[in-house]
Motif scaffolding. Structure first.
Motif, mmCIF file in Angstrom:
data_model
loop_
_atom_site.group_PDB
_atom_site.id
_atom_site.type_symbol
_atom_site.label_atom_id
_atom_site.label_comp_id
_atom_site.label_asym_id
_atom_site.label_seq_id
_atom_site.Cartn_x
_atom_site.Cartn_y
_atom_site.Cartn_z
ATOM 1 N N LEU A 143 -8.510 -32.785 -1.072
ATOM 2 C CA LEU A 143 -8.270 -34.162 -0.630
ATOM 3 C C LEU A 143 -9.439 -34.691 0.194
ATOM 4 C CD1 LEU A 143 -6.106 -36.507 -0.304
ATOM 5 C CD2 LEU A 143 -5.497 -35.379 1.847
ATOM 6 N N ASN A 144 -10.052 -33.825 0.997
ATOM 7 C CA ASN A 144 -11.138 -34.234 1.890
ATOM 8 C C ASN A 144 -12.481 -34.391 1.174
ATOM 9 O OD1 ASN A 144 -9.344 -34.148 4.022
ATOM 10 N ND2 ASN A 144 -9.977 -32.123 4.706
ATOM 11 N N ARG A 150 -18.954 -39.017 -0.141
ATOM 12 C CA ARG A 150 -19.394 -40.398 -0.004
ATOM 13 C C ARG A 150 -19.981 -40.668 1.379
ATOM 14 N NH1 ARG A 150 -21.253 -42.920 -3.452
ATOM 15 N NH2 ARG A 150 -20.666 -44.951 -2.599
ATOM 16 N N VAL A 151 -19.340 -40.142 2.417
ATOM 17 C CA VAL A 151 -19.844 -40.352 3.781
ATOM 18 C C VAL A 151 -21.220 -39.719 3.946
ATOM 19 C CG1 VAL A 151 -19.505 -39.695 6.197
ATOM 20 C CG2 VAL A 151 -17.600 -40.630 4.885
ATOM 21 N N ILE A 191 -20.426 -36.683 11.658
ATOM 22 C CA ILE A 191 -19.344 -36.279 12.563
ATOM 23 C C ILE A 191 -18.184 -37.264 12.475
ATOM 24 C CG2 ILE A 191 -18.718 -35.968 14.990
ATOM 25 C CD1 ILE A 191 -21.520 -34.903 15.481
ATOM 26 N N THR A 192 -18.503 -38.556 12.371
ATOM 27 C CA THR A 192 -17.453 -39.563 12.229
ATOM 28 C C THR A 192 -16.656 -39.343 10.947
ATOM 29 O OG1 THR A 192 -18.778 -41.190 13.438
ATOM 30 C CG2 THR A 192 -16.985 -42.028 12.069
ATOM 31 N N GLY A 193 -17.349 -39.035 9.854
ATOM 32 C CA GLY A 193 -16.665 -38.770 8.594
ATOM 33 C C GLY A 193 -15.779 -37.541 8.661
ATOM 34 N N ILE A 194 -16.289 -36.481 9.285
ATOM 35 C CA ILE A 194 -15.490 -35.256 9.423
ATOM 36 C C ILE A 194 -14.281 -35.513 10.312
ATOM 37 C CG2 ILE A 194 -15.522 -32.916 10.367
ATOM 38 C CD1 ILE A 194 -18.433 -32.711 9.448
ATOM 39 N N THR A 195 -14.465 -36.336 11.346
ATOM 40 C CA THR A 195 -13.338 -36.682 12.221
ATOM 41 C C THR A 195 -12.252 -37.416 11.453
ATOM 42 O OG1 THR A 195 -14.858 -36.871 14.098
ATOM 43 C CG2 THR A 195 -12.683 -37.837 14.350
ATOM 44 N N LEU A 196 -12.653 -38.322 10.573
ATOM 45 C CA LEU A 196 -11.673 -39.082 9.789
ATOM 46 C C LEU A 196 -10.871 -38.168 8.878
ATOM 47 C CD1 LEU A 196 -13.784 -42.236 8.800
ATOM 48 C CD2 LEU A 196 -11.903 -42.132 10.432
#
Length: 285
Positions: A143-144, A150-151, A191-196
């Motif tokens: 799912l991730n 893309r991020v 990091i923002t993408g992984i956080t999401l």
């Protein structure tokens, strides 16, 4: 209608939209936390659940939530970041790469229940893992993956091209330029993408109902990846729909508040250092 009037109308619309969103968020937080916080206690957060008696806790479910999150990121992060770097740096424009990008975008919009059914067929039945922590983590990683790809690609492409050219001009290889220049420069966005995706994984339930199961191990913490791994979100669904305990409503309210607090704290713990790192890399501006 002149430009000033149009500007005032647009400004008012955006302000109204922002205020409505903030009010909805505040109402949501007050409603969930107001009902759930009085139910939270140390015994509730660390204790074991009960099947028939009142007074059970959610300790194993809370542990499984973080354990499955850790394993899913361990699987999806290297693959997702690697695929994003490949598409941004190495892949030449062709029908194949266009097909890959379209497929990634299509997968990112697939409902999680579809991934759950796919994980059930692949990991639970075909691989023979049954309902297990590793089956749930592997499915959540699927799912991730589209989001991470893309991020990563967009983060790499957002780095000024002069960084890449200067690194190569100084004699760096492609891999050295990627490892020492591009990835550090794109790190805040990564990091923002992984956080999401991590926040999404913490609150995921449809996938884990089909792959990790609705039961927990007899011992806590249980690091056996083939143990059943009911998480906090799936426990909340189970309590609301099928539980026989007399205090099911209290457990559901407490679980919802705890899950919300966990997601908020997790995002803050990652988001604040990410902002600091972004300011540091931009020279403190």
């Amino acid at each position: 209608m002149n430009s000033k009037t149009t500007d005032r109308i647009a400004t008012g619309f955006f302000w109204a939209s922002g205020i409505i969103i903030m009010l909805l968020l505040a109402w949501f937080l007050i409603r969930i936390l107001g009902d759930g916080l009085p139910k939270l206690s140390w015994h509730f957060i660390t204790g074991r659940p009960e099947e028939l008696m009142a007074g059970g806790g959610v300790g194993p479910q809370l542990f499984n939530s973080f354990y499955i999150l850790f394993l899913s990121l361990l699987i999806s992060s290297p693959i997702g970041v690697g695929a994003g770097v490949y598409l941004a740096i190495y892949a030449k424009k062709s029908r194949f790469t266009d097909l890959v990008r379209i497929s990634v975008e299509a997968l990112s919009s697939v409902p999680s229940i579809v991934f759950g059914l796919f994980g059930f067929l692949l990991f639970v039945n075909w691989a023979g893992w049954k309902f297990s922590i590793i089956g749930g983590a592997a499915t959540v990683s699927l799912l991730n993956l589209p989001v991470l790809v893309r991020v990563t690609e967009e983060a790499i492409r957002a780095v000024p091209e002069s960084y890449w050219e200067a690194s190569l001009a100084l004699g760096s290889t492609r891999w050295q330029a990627i490892r020492k220049v591009l990835i550090p420069a794109a790190l805040p966005t990564l990091i923002t993408g992984i956080t999401l995706v991590a926040g999404r994984a913490l609150g995921e339930s449809a996938i884990l109902i089909y792959t990790a199961g609705l039961s927990v191990s007899r011992k806590t913490p249980d690091f056996n990846i083939f143990s059943m791994g009911e998480t906090l979100s799936t426990h909340l669904w189970y309590i609301q729909s099928e539980a026989l305990v007399p205090d099911a409503k209290d457990i559901a309210q407490g679980s919802a508040a705890l899950l919300l607090l966990v997601v908020l704290v997790f995002n803050l713990l990652i988001g604040i250092p990410s902002r600091y790192l972004q300011k540091k890399l931009s020279g403190g501006k």
